[in-house]
Motif scaffolding. Structure first.
Motif, short mmCIF file in Angstrom:
data_model
loop_
_atom_site.label_atom_id
_atom_site.label_comp_id
_atom_site.label_asym_id
_atom_site.label_seq_id
_atom_site.Cartn_x
_atom_site.Cartn_y
_atom_site.Cartn_z
N ASP A 38 -29.65 -16.97 -32.15
CA ASP A 38 -28.31 -16.47 -32.21
C ASP A 38 -28.41 -15.04 -32.49
O ASP A 38 -28.54 -14.85 -33.69
N PRO A 39 -27.95 -14.16 -31.67
CA PRO A 39 -28.04 -12.83 -32.15
C PRO A 39 -26.94 -12.45 -33.25
O PRO A 39 -27.10 -11.40 -33.88
N LYS A 40 -25.89 -13.15 -33.45
CA LYS A 40 -24.85 -12.91 -34.55
C LYS A 40 -25.24 -13.22 -35.72
O LYS A 40 -25.36 -12.63 -36.75
N THR A 41 -25.82 -14.67 -35.84
CA THR A 41 -26.18 -15.02 -37.20
C THR A 41 -27.59 -14.99 -37.64
O THR A 41 -28.30 -15.05 -38.71
N LEU A 42 -28.40 -14.47 -36.47
CA LEU A 42 -29.96 -14.31 -36.45
C LEU A 42 -30.75 -15.36 -36.90
O LEU A 42 -31.63 -15.35 -37.83
N GLU A 43 -30.21 -16.52 -36.62
CA GLU A 43 -30.71 -18.06 -36.82
C GLU A 43 -31.25 -18.48 -35.42
O GLU A 43 -30.95 -18.25 -34.44
N VAL A 44 -32.55 -19.11 -35.59
CA VAL A 44 -33.25 -19.73 -34.69
C VAL A 44 -32.34 -21.12 -34.30
O VAL A 44 -31.92 -21.89 -35.22
N ARG A 45 -32.39 -21.32 -33.00
CA ARG A 45 -31.33 -22.35 -32.73
C ARG A 45 -32.27 -23.36 -31.68
O ARG A 45 -32.08 -22.91 -30.24
N LEU A 46 -32.90 -24.12 -32.15
CA LEU A 46 -33.87 -25.07 -31.13
C LEU A 46 -33.23 -26.29 -30.65
O LEU A 46 -32.30 -27.05 -31.51
N PRO A 47 -33.46 -26.62 -29.51
CA PRO A 47 -33.10 -27.89 -29.22
C PRO A 47 -33.71 -29.16 -29.89
O PRO A 47 -34.46 -28.68 -31.06
N ARG A 48 -33.22 -30.15 -29.69
CA ARG A 48 -33.78 -31.32 -30.36
C ARG A 48 -35.21 -31.58 -30.38
O ARG A 48 -35.69 -31.78 -29.22
N LEU A 49 -36.06 -31.58 -31.44
CA LEU A 49 -37.59 -31.69 -31.01
C LEU A 49 -37.86 -33.27 -31.35
O LEU A 49 -37.18 -33.79 -32.05
N PRO A 50 -39.12 -33.50 -30.87
CA PRO A 50 -39.46 -34.99 -30.87
C PRO A 50 -40.26 -35.30 -32.29
O PRO A 50 -40.53 -36.64 -32.27
N PHE A 51 -40.09 -34.34 -33.07
CA PHE A 51 -40.84 -34.81 -34.32
C PHE A 51 -40.27 -33.75 -35.15
O PHE A 51 -39.38 -32.82 -35.04
N ASP A 52 -40.28 -34.19 -36.60
CA ASP A 52 -39.78 -33.41 -37.84
C ASP A 52 -40.84 -32.44 -38.34
O ASP A 52 -42.20 -33.33 -38.89
N ALA A 53 -40.94 -31.20 -38.53
CA ALA A 53 -42.08 -30.66 -38.77
C ALA A 53 -42.02 -30.58 -40.09
O ALA A 53 -43.25 -30.25 -40.86
N THR A 54 -41.37 -31.12 -40.78
CA THR A 54 -41.55 -31.21 -42.52
C THR A 54 -42.48 -32.57 -42.56
O THR A 54 -43.08 -32.60 -43.77
N ARG A 55 -42.69 -33.37 -41.74
CA ARG A 55 -43.46 -34.73 -41.88
C ARG A 55 -44.81 -34.62 -41.31
O ARG A 55 -45.65 -35.52 -41.45
N VAL A 56 -44.90 -33.65 -40.32
CA VAL A 56 -46.00 -33.68 -39.58
C VAL A 56 -47.20 -33.15 -40.40
O VAL A 56 -47.37 -32.05 -40.78
#
Ligand code: F6R
Length: 364
Positions: A29-47
């Motif tokens: 998002d160029p306004k908030t400068l945040e990454v906007r990912l689609p729903r992913l099939p895994f949780d990166a905090t648990r992998v």
């Protein structure tokens, strides 16, 4: 059609700024400068660990992805070409995940890796350019590169679009794993958003790159060197040159020179160096200086801060725009692809359909 361009590859090279803009706008998002990912099939905090696999240029993009994901998200990544990965019977971690990268989404070895990963209980995300491809369908999730159809057999805009997606994923994982602050995220996304306009500036250096191509076209062997995330871009430069100009080229990590390849150096071997200023600059520059001292002809790509030091021993220095360290591999991919293109044109090869190659490799 090709429009006013001589080849599809030339047209597709000139689509870099637009494709990078389209792909980045999709995931940040160029306004908030945040990454906007689609729903992913895994949780990166648990992998516990991520596997990256692909073939050819797509695998090279995956290798850049490994540098980024390990650095920004502190998530261990295993990256291997699909044709090796599928037969080496790798132990796969419980709750693990994988990323497959492919323009066509139909490459046989990458498809086989996908099935193996799923059988091994891994959640598979594919980064693909063709939404209705087998890979997009069979993966647990897909993130699309927004490159449009790529006709030239040598991958160009699809490769940089893959990098753009992997960069967004790396930032997203970093945020989810609390390795990045909102400030870090803003700084990284801002530096990515600047890439399309810098890419356009690089394309305007066409004449300089054509002059370099005239030198390279005379060579029998060419070395490409880089460090860190620029090492895979050295591999990309070498792959593309071999593929379309049929000149033998090797990509090496600059620090590996003294462990063998420096024996090749003489005044017939152009050494194409990818050497932006930054923390690894001095190290790479000293490897290059060693090569120059042995008669090597150094042709360096750098930014304004690197021009002075490299000009002391390099035969040719091409100044690229200065971007943050993070997005440099995306930007530096463009001149090495453009170089391969111009060398191929000078050699009169079939640029869009190089001998022995197919756009989509559906047999192993
Ligand atoms: C090189 C090139 C190939 C492909 C490889 C994978 O310029 O185009 O190395 O990258 O055959 O193809 P995809 O991305 O369709 O899986």
């Amino acid at each position: 059609g090709k429009g006013n361009y001589r080849h599809f590859m030339e047209k597709e090279l000139h689509e870099h700024p637009a494709v990078l803009g389209d792909t980045l706008r999709q995931y940040l998002d160029p306004k908030t400068l945040e990454v906007r990912l689609p729903r992913l099939p895994f949780d990166a905090t648990r992998v516990p660990r991520l596997t990256i696999s692909a073939c050819g240029s797509a695998f090279i993009a995956g290798q850049v992805g490994r540098y980024w994901i390990e650095q920004l998200a502190r998530l261990p990544v295993d990256a291997d070409v699909a044709s090796e990965f599928r037969y080496r019977d790798p132990p796969l971690p419980e709750g693990g995940a994988a990323i497959l990268v492919s323009q066509s989404g139909e490459t046989a070895d990458t498809m086989a890796a996908l099935r193996l990963l799923k059988e091994g209980g891994q959640k598979v995300l594919s980064v693909v350019n063709v939404p209705e491809s087998s890979m997009a369908r069979e993966s647990d999730g897909a993130v699309l590169t927004v490159a449009g159809p790529e006709i030239g057999v040598a991958s160009t805009k699809a490769f940089t679009a893959q990098l753009a997606v992997l960069a967004c994923l790396a930032i997203g994982f970093g945020r989810q794993r609390r390795e990045l602050t909102t400030l870090d995220e803003g700084r990284l996304t801002q530096s990515l958003l600047e890439v399309p306009s810098h890419a356009a500036a690089v394309l305007e250096q066409d004449a300089q790159i054509r002059e370099l191509a005239a030198e390279v076209a005379k060579a029998r062997d060419v070395l490409f060197l880089g460090r860190g995330s620029l090492y895979p871009i050295a591999l990309e430069g070498a792959l593309k040159l071999k593929e379309i100009s049929y000149i033998h080229a090797e990509g090496y990590a600059a620090g590996e020179m003294k462990h063998g390849p420096i024996a090749l150096i003489d005044n017939n071997v152009p050494v194409i160096a990818l050497c932006p200023s930054g923390p690894l600059f001095e190290k790479t520059a000293s490897n290059l200086q060693e090569a120059a001292a042995r008669g090597g002809r150094i042709m360096a790509f750098t930014d304004a801060d690197g021009v002075g030091p490299l000009s002391r021993f390099a035969e040719r220095v091409i100044e690229l725009p200065k971007v943050g360290a993070f997005p440099t591999p995306i930007l530096y991919a463009i001149p090495v692809q453009l170089l391969a293109y111009h060398v191929a044109v000078l050699k009169g090869t079939d640029v869009d359909q190089p001998r022995n190659l197919a756009k989509s490799v559906t047999v192993e």
